[in-house]
Design a protein around this motif. Structure first.
Motif, mmCIF file in Angstrom:
data_model
loop_
_atom_site.group_PDB
_atom_site.id
_atom_site.type_symbol
_atom_site.label_atom_id
_atom_site.label_comp_id
_atom_site.label_asym_id
_atom_site.label_seq_id
_atom_site.Cartn_x
_atom_site.Cartn_y
_atom_site.Cartn_z
ATOM 1 N N GLN A 132 2.999 5.545 -1.351
ATOM 2 C CA GLN A 132 2.950 4.809 -2.481
ATOM 3 C C GLN A 132 3.883 5.721 -3.608
ATOM 4 O O GLN A 132 3.609 6.793 -3.905
ATOM 5 C CB GLN A 132 1.471 4.379 -2.990
ATOM 6 C CG GLN A 132 1.538 3.304 -3.790
ATOM 7 C CD GLN A 132 1.825 1.968 -3.175
ATOM 8 O OE1 GLN A 132 2.086 1.714 -1.981
ATOM 9 N NE2 GLN A 132 1.580 0.955 -4.065
ATOM 10 N N SER A 166 6.613 1.110 -2.195
ATOM 11 C CA SER A 166 5.420 0.393 -2.736
ATOM 12 C C SER A 166 5.023 -0.705 -1.743
ATOM 13 O O SER A 166 5.724 -1.209 -1.263
ATOM 14 C CB SER A 166 5.541 0.177 -4.183
ATOM 15 O OG SER A 166 6.302 -0.940 -4.329
ATOM 16 N N SER A 167 3.829 -0.717 -1.849
ATOM 17 C CA SER A 167 3.162 -1.737 -0.739
ATOM 18 C C SER A 167 1.947 -2.505 -1.404
ATOM 19 O O SER A 167 1.195 -1.646 -2.177
ATOM 20 C CB SER A 167 2.807 -1.290 0.537
ATOM 21 O OG SER A 167 1.692 -0.478 0.765
ATOM 22 N N GLU A 168 1.735 -3.650 -0.850
ATOM 23 C CA GLU A 168 0.289 -4.105 -1.206
ATOM 24 C C GLU A 168 -0.375 -4.554 0.110
ATOM 25 O O GLU A 168 0.226 -4.870 1.069
ATOM 26 C CB GLU A 168 0.449 -5.500 -2.059
ATOM 27 C CG GLU A 168 1.248 -5.291 -3.399
ATOM 28 C CD GLU A 168 1.535 -6.639 -4.079
ATOM 29 O OE1 GLU A 168 0.780 -7.610 -3.712
ATOM 30 O OE2 GLU A 168 2.426 -6.736 -4.649
ATOM 31 N N LYS A 169 -1.734 -4.254 0.043
ATOM 32 C CA LYS A 169 -2.499 -4.462 1.320
ATOM 33 C C LYS A 169 -3.777 -5.210 1.050
ATOM 34 O O LYS A 169 -4.139 -5.259 -0.183
ATOM 35 C CB LYS A 169 -2.681 -2.970 1.962
ATOM 36 C CG LYS A 169 -1.755 -2.128 2.416
ATOM 37 C CD LYS A 169 -2.360 -0.964 2.880
ATOM 38 C CE LYS A 169 -1.244 -0.018 3.597
ATOM 39 N NZ LYS A 169 -1.630 1.095 4.283
ATOM 40 N N THR A 170 -4.299 -5.760 2.236
ATOM 41 C CA THR A 170 -5.386 -6.608 2.138
ATOM 42 C C THR A 170 -6.266 -6.299 3.352
ATOM 43 O O THR A 170 -5.586 -5.652 4.363
ATOM 44 C CB THR A 170 -5.048 -8.116 2.220
ATOM 45 O OG1 THR A 170 -6.356 -8.838 2.083
ATOM 46 C CG2 THR A 170 -4.420 -8.591 3.668
ATOM 47 N N HIS A 180 -0.397 -4.946 5.860
ATOM 48 C CA HIS A 180 0.463 -5.083 4.520
ATOM 49 C C HIS A 180 0.740 -6.658 4.379
ATOM 50 O O HIS A 180 0.718 -7.404 5.261
ATOM 51 C CB HIS A 180 1.666 -4.541 4.838
ATOM 52 C CG HIS A 180 1.848 -3.026 4.823
ATOM 53 N ND1 HIS A 180 1.989 -2.338 6.108
ATOM 54 C CD2 HIS A 180 1.908 -2.288 3.728
ATOM 55 C CE1 HIS A 180 1.711 -0.979 5.525
ATOM 56 N NE2 HIS A 180 1.781 -0.901 4.185
ATOM 57 N N ARG A 192 2.819 -7.208 1.504
ATOM 58 C CA ARG A 192 4.140 -6.826 0.944
ATOM 59 C C ARG A 192 4.425 -5.675 0.749
ATOM 60 O O ARG A 192 3.771 -4.708 0.554
ATOM 61 C CB ARG A 192 4.130 -7.693 -0.526
ATOM 62 C CG ARG A 192 5.280 -7.565 -1.242
ATOM 63 C CD ARG A 192 5.167 -8.573 -2.748
ATOM 64 N NE ARG A 192 5.342 -7.646 -3.630
ATOM 65 C CZ ARG A 192 6.392 -7.873 -4.399
ATOM 66 N NH1 ARG A 192 6.809 -9.261 -4.461
ATOM 67 N NH2 ARG A 192 6.581 -7.478 -5.418
#
Length: 149
Positions: free
Chosen positions: A71, A97-101, A110, A112
């Motif tokens: 990140q 950078s990333s967004e995870k769930t 991931h 995004r």
């Protein structure tokens, strides 16, 4: 140890560079970088999207297999698109950078991935959940070797 391997890889400081076979070209002196290790290598930047940190033609010191979070660090990202699997992928240097769930099985996934330039004249590269699995972080940026041409 004062030398690092120089690879033919040209990492786009723009959009993803076209894929070509990566070959060793020789060795390059890495004075002033600090302690060198076997995971470090040198490749060239192509483009201006990471200015002022990385300039077109700069020799970048990178480290394979970055440990820990990626990140907000500058990375060498490899993208293997589903439309052209024979190319071997493409490379770019950007801030990650990333967004995870969390999936049903408790696995982090991931949703995004964003590869951001530093130069405001360039747009970020955004991968959605479907494309994010095709992005591999190959290495992390360590520094630029100044005065090498």
């Amino acid at each position: 140890k004062t030398l690092l391997p120089l690879y033919s890889l040209k990492a786009a400081a723009g959009y993803c560079a076209s894929a070509k076979a990566v070959e060793p070209e020789g060795w390059i002196r890495a004075d002033g970088v600090g302690r060198l290790d076997e995971l470090m290598f040198v490749c060239r930047a192509v483009g201006r999207s990471m200015e002022p940190t990385i300039h077109d033609g700069d020799y970048m010191v990178m480290r394979f297999k970055p440990a820990g979070t990626r990140q907000n660090i500058i990375v060498l990202a490899k993208y293997r698109g589903t439309a052209d699997p024979e190319t071997g992928g493409s490379f770019t240097v950007k801030r990650y950078s990333s967004e995870k769930t969390t999936a049903d099985e408790g696995e982090r996934k991931h949703i995004r991935v964003v590869l951001s330039p530093q130069n405001r004249d360039y747009a970020p590269i955004v991968f959605t959940a479907d494309d994010a699995e095709h992005v591999e972080i190959a290495a992390e940026f360590v520094t630029v070797l100044r005065g090498v041409r």
